[in-house]
Design an enzyme around this catalytic site. Structure first.
Site, mmCIF file in Angstrom:
data_model
loop_
_atom_site.group_PDB
_atom_site.id
_atom_site.type_symbol
_atom_site.label_atom_id
_atom_site.label_comp_id
_atom_site.label_asym_id
_atom_site.label_seq_id
_atom_site.Cartn_x
_atom_site.Cartn_y
_atom_site.Cartn_z
ATOM 1 C CD1 TRP A 21 -2.115 2.147 0.451
ATOM 2 C CD2 TRP A 21 -2.538 1.570 2.438
ATOM 3 N NE1 TRP A 21 -3.018 3.133 0.889
ATOM 4 C CE2 TRP A 21 -3.299 2.639 2.172
ATOM 5 C CE3 TRP A 21 -2.825 0.940 3.758
ATOM 6 C CZ2 TRP A 21 -4.165 3.264 3.054
ATOM 7 C CZ3 TRP A 21 -3.643 1.595 4.578
ATOM 8 C CH2 TRP A 21 -4.382 2.667 4.310
ATOM 9 C CG ASP A 52 -1.978 -7.577 -0.091
ATOM 10 O OD1 ASP A 52 -2.803 -8.450 -0.373
ATOM 11 O OD2 ASP A 52 -2.444 -6.509 0.317
ATOM 12 C CE1 TYR A 57 -4.231 -0.599 -0.752
ATOM 13 C CE2 TYR A 57 -2.752 -2.131 -1.210
ATOM 14 C CZ TYR A 57 -3.734 -1.705 -0.718
ATOM 15 O OH TYR A 57 -4.485 -2.428 0.373
ATOM 16 C CD GLN A 190 -5.133 -7.805 2.740
ATOM 17 O OE1 GLN A 190 -4.830 -6.910 3.014
ATOM 18 N NE2 GLN A 190 -5.150 -8.570 1.679
ATOM 19 C CG LEU A 221 4.328 -2.963 12.497
ATOM 20 C CD1 LEU A 221 5.486 -2.647 11.647
ATOM 21 C CD2 LEU A 221 4.686 -3.257 13.970
ATOM 22 N NE ARG A 223 -2.160 4.087 7.469
ATOM 23 C CZ ARG A 223 -3.107 4.996 6.698
ATOM 24 N NH1 ARG A 223 -4.002 4.991 6.919
ATOM 25 N NH2 ARG A 223 -2.302 5.709 5.954
ATOM 26 N N GLY A 294 4.271 -3.538 5.593
ATOM 27 C CA GLY A 294 4.811 -2.386 4.839
ATOM 28 C C GLY A 294 6.170 -1.789 4.823
ATOM 29 C CD GLN A 300 10.226 2.199 6.198
ATOM 30 O OE1 GLN A 300 9.552 1.996 5.407
ATOM 31 N NE2 GLN A 300 10.410 3.367 6.690
#
Length: 327
Positions: A21, A52, A57, A190, A221, A223, A294, A300
């Site tokens: 996303w 995913d 997005y 989901q 998390l 976001r 993400g 990350q």
């Protein structure tokens, strides 16, 4: 990395799945395509084989980035999970929201999953992803204007044609899953799930456990809130929708950080970050198959994949769960 079967299928997915996303930029302020591609590649190098994404997005941007990132990887070594049912280029169905695209242009987004739309969206996704099949095709949100059987008859047709391997849903209730499952076998749902957002434990999670449907937990998390990197006065980029959400208001941020302070000793014992600890706890929860994590850059991605490099004891899981319950 660890892998689990998706529902009762023969498809194995990585327990940490790359959530694309943020890679698409939409509602996250912006995106850097080069960084996003490198983030996906870094994840794959560490065993994160499942990705995913969704057309909405970045209005195609995320799928294009995923397609670029997996180019050159043997297709059977990566699992592509994408979605349908949110149209920004068609005025039909339920108006979901007024938004803006990555260039700042106003767009209206509709929840629509009529048969012709599902077929069209699949063709567009295949082109953007640069592949001839999708491993898991998921309706993004329920469409109250279209009968569930019409939607999933279209998905069944795509499966028969070999363009889709398995069907899934997102944000569906147990009763909606039961109805869809009559048309085509569902492998997964989901849904949002995190330490501070556990609503699925009441009905959806028990249903999925009993009926062997995978839970793909998104926003584990919250976001970024549960990384401990968000603090009072945190400044979000222009266009980042988190700024208006209740989870990111000063009082909730302060409450969350006090809670995270109680988790820090456990993270320090394992020499891991708070984010890694949170992801690890999430995938240890009963019924949770995958945590969607993400990443906007390679660093990350490396941190997210590291959530599977250590183990939590039963005593630690119990201790963390007690703190979560008391939150």
């Amino acid at each position: 990395m660890k892998y689990k079967k998706l529902g009762n299928s023969d498809l194995e997915v990585s327990v940490i799945t790359f959530g694309a996303w943020a890679a698409g930029g939409w509602m996250w302020g912006s995106t850097d395509r080069k960084d996003a591609v490198e983030a996906i590649k870094a994840s794959y190098d560490l065993g994160v084989t499942s990705i995913d994404t969704a057309p909405i997005y970045g209005q195609g941007t995320s799928e294009e980035i995923v397609g670029e990132a997996i180019k050159g990887i043997a297709r059977d070594r990566v699992q592509i999970l994408t979605k349908f049912g949110m149209r920004w280029d068609l005025v039909k169905g339920d108006l979901a929201m007024n938004s803006t695209d990555n260039s700042g242009k106003a767009i209206d987004i509709y929840k629509y999953a009529g048969k012709e739309s599902v077929i069209y969206e699949c063709e567009q996704s295949l082109k953007r992803l640069g592949t001839d099949y999708i491993d898991l095709y998921q309706i993004h949100w329920p469409d109250n204007t279209t009968a569930i059987d019409e939607t999933f008859e279209a998905v069944a047709q795509l499966i028969e044609q070999g363009k889709v391997r398995h069907a899934g849903v997102c944000n569906y209730t147990a009763s909606q899953m039961i109805e869809a499952d009559k048309i085509v076998p569902l492998m997964s749902n989901q849904v949002p799930y995190s330490m501070v957002s556990r609503g699925i434990e009441e009905e959806t999670l028990p249903y999925c456990i009993v009926n062997e449907k995978s839970i793909l937990a998104y926003s584990p998390l919250q976001r970024g809130l549960l990384t401990g990197k968000i603090h009072a006065g945190y400044e979000f980029q222009e266009g980042d929708s988190r700024a208006t959400l209740s989870y990111f208001q000063p009082d909730f941020i302060a409450k969350t950080n006090l809670f995270l302070d109680k988790l820090k000793p456990i993270a320090q014992e394992h020499n891991v970050t708070l984010g890694q600890l949170v992801l690890r706890w999430t995938v240890e929860r009963p019924g949770i198959t995958v945590a969607l994590a993400g990443a906007r850059n390679a660093m990350q991605s490396i941190e997210n994949a590291g959530a599977l490099k250590f183990d939590l004891s039963e005593e630690e899981i119990t201790r963390i769960s007690a703190l979560v319950t008391d939150f």
